[in-house]
Design a protein around this motif. Sequence first.
Motif, short mmCIF file in Angstrom:
data_model
loop_
_atom_site.label_atom_id
_atom_site.label_comp_id
_atom_site.label_asym_id
_atom_site.label_seq_id
_atom_site.Cartn_x
_atom_site.Cartn_y
_atom_site.Cartn_z
N ARG A 276 -10.64 8.95 -8.40
CA ARG A 276 -9.41 8.89 -9.22
C ARG A 276 -8.85 7.48 -9.28
N VAL A 277 -8.86 6.79 -8.15
CA VAL A 277 -8.38 5.40 -8.11
C VAL A 277 -9.25 4.52 -9.01
N ARG A 278 -10.57 4.71 -8.94
CA ARG A 278 -11.48 3.93 -9.79
C ARG A 278 -11.19 4.19 -11.27
N GLY A 279 -11.01 5.45 -11.63
CA GLY A 279 -10.69 5.79 -13.01
C GLY A 279 -9.35 5.20 -13.45
N PHE A 280 -8.40 5.27 -12.56
CA PHE A 280 -7.07 4.72 -12.84
C PHE A 280 -7.17 3.21 -13.05
N ARG A 281 -7.94 2.54 -12.18
CA ARG A 281 -8.14 1.09 -12.30
C ARG A 281 -8.75 0.74 -13.64
N LYS A 282 -9.80 1.46 -14.02
CA LYS A 282 -10.48 1.18 -15.29
C LYS A 282 -9.59 1.48 -16.48
N ASP A 283 -8.84 2.58 -16.42
CA ASP A 283 -7.91 2.92 -17.51
C ASP A 283 -6.83 1.85 -17.67
N ALA A 284 -6.48 1.21 -16.56
CA ALA A 284 -5.47 0.16 -16.60
C ALA A 284 -6.03 -1.17 -17.10
N GLY A 285 -7.35 -1.20 -17.37
CA GLY A 285 -7.95 -2.40 -17.94
C GLY A 285 -8.53 -3.36 -16.92
N PHE A 286 -8.61 -2.95 -15.67
CA PHE A 286 -9.24 -3.79 -14.66
C PHE A 286 -10.74 -3.50 -14.67
N ALA A 287 -11.52 -4.46 -15.15
CA ALA A 287 -12.95 -4.25 -15.26
C ALA A 287 -13.65 -4.25 -13.90
N SER A 288 -13.04 -4.91 -12.95
CA SER A 288 -13.69 -5.00 -11.64
C SER A 288 -12.70 -4.73 -10.52
N GLY A 289 -13.25 -4.39 -9.38
CA GLY A 289 -12.43 -4.22 -8.20
C GLY A 289 -11.81 -5.54 -7.77
N ARG A 290 -12.48 -6.63 -8.07
CA ARG A 290 -11.97 -7.96 -7.72
C ARG A 290 -10.64 -8.23 -8.43
N GLY B 207 -2.91 -7.48 -4.40
CA GLY B 207 -2.80 -8.25 -3.17
C GLY B 207 -3.68 -7.73 -2.05
N TRP B 208 -4.61 -6.84 -2.39
CA TRP B 208 -5.53 -6.28 -1.40
C TRP B 208 -6.78 -7.14 -1.32
N GLN B 209 -7.53 -6.94 -0.26
CA GLN B 209 -8.86 -7.54 -0.14
C GLN B 209 -9.82 -6.75 -1.03
N GLU B 210 -10.82 -7.43 -1.57
CA GLU B 210 -11.82 -6.73 -2.39
C GLU B 210 -12.49 -5.61 -1.61
N SER B 211 -12.72 -5.84 -0.34
CA SER B 211 -13.39 -4.84 0.49
C SER B 211 -12.54 -3.57 0.61
N LYS B 212 -11.22 -3.72 0.61
CA LYS B 212 -10.34 -2.55 0.69
C LYS B 212 -10.47 -1.71 -0.57
N VAL B 213 -10.48 -2.37 -1.72
CA VAL B 213 -10.65 -1.64 -2.98
C VAL B 213 -11.98 -0.89 -2.96
N SER B 214 -13.03 -1.56 -2.53
CA SER B 214 -14.34 -0.93 -2.47
C SER B 214 -14.35 0.27 -1.53
#
Length: 92
Positions: free
Chosen positions: A34-48, A55-62
């Motif tokens: 759900r978080v991944r879908g939400f991120r993509k719907d918000a226009g964030f192409a990458s976790g980075r 303000g999170w670390q990339e590893s936390k998003v992953s």
Amino acid sequence: MTGRSPWPFRIARTSPDTSVSNQAEAARQALGARVRGFRKDAGFASGRAFAHATGWQESKVSRIENGKQNVSEDDVRVCCRSPRCTEARSAT
């Protein structure tokens, strides 16, 4: 004394309740999707990019998106308050 234990009976070893841990893992994975879908719907192409916005670390998003980390209430708030996420919510 022979190689036998002096204890007259064997103690049965029980394994931890795996159904609870399986349920928790399934819930983390579902929330991560759900978080991944939400991120993509918000226009964030990458976790980075999402990590930078929150303000999170990339590893936390992953770890969150892959169901490897629990998500706190504060994490949900941070995610939802990201400017592009707020815009995406108001557009729906």
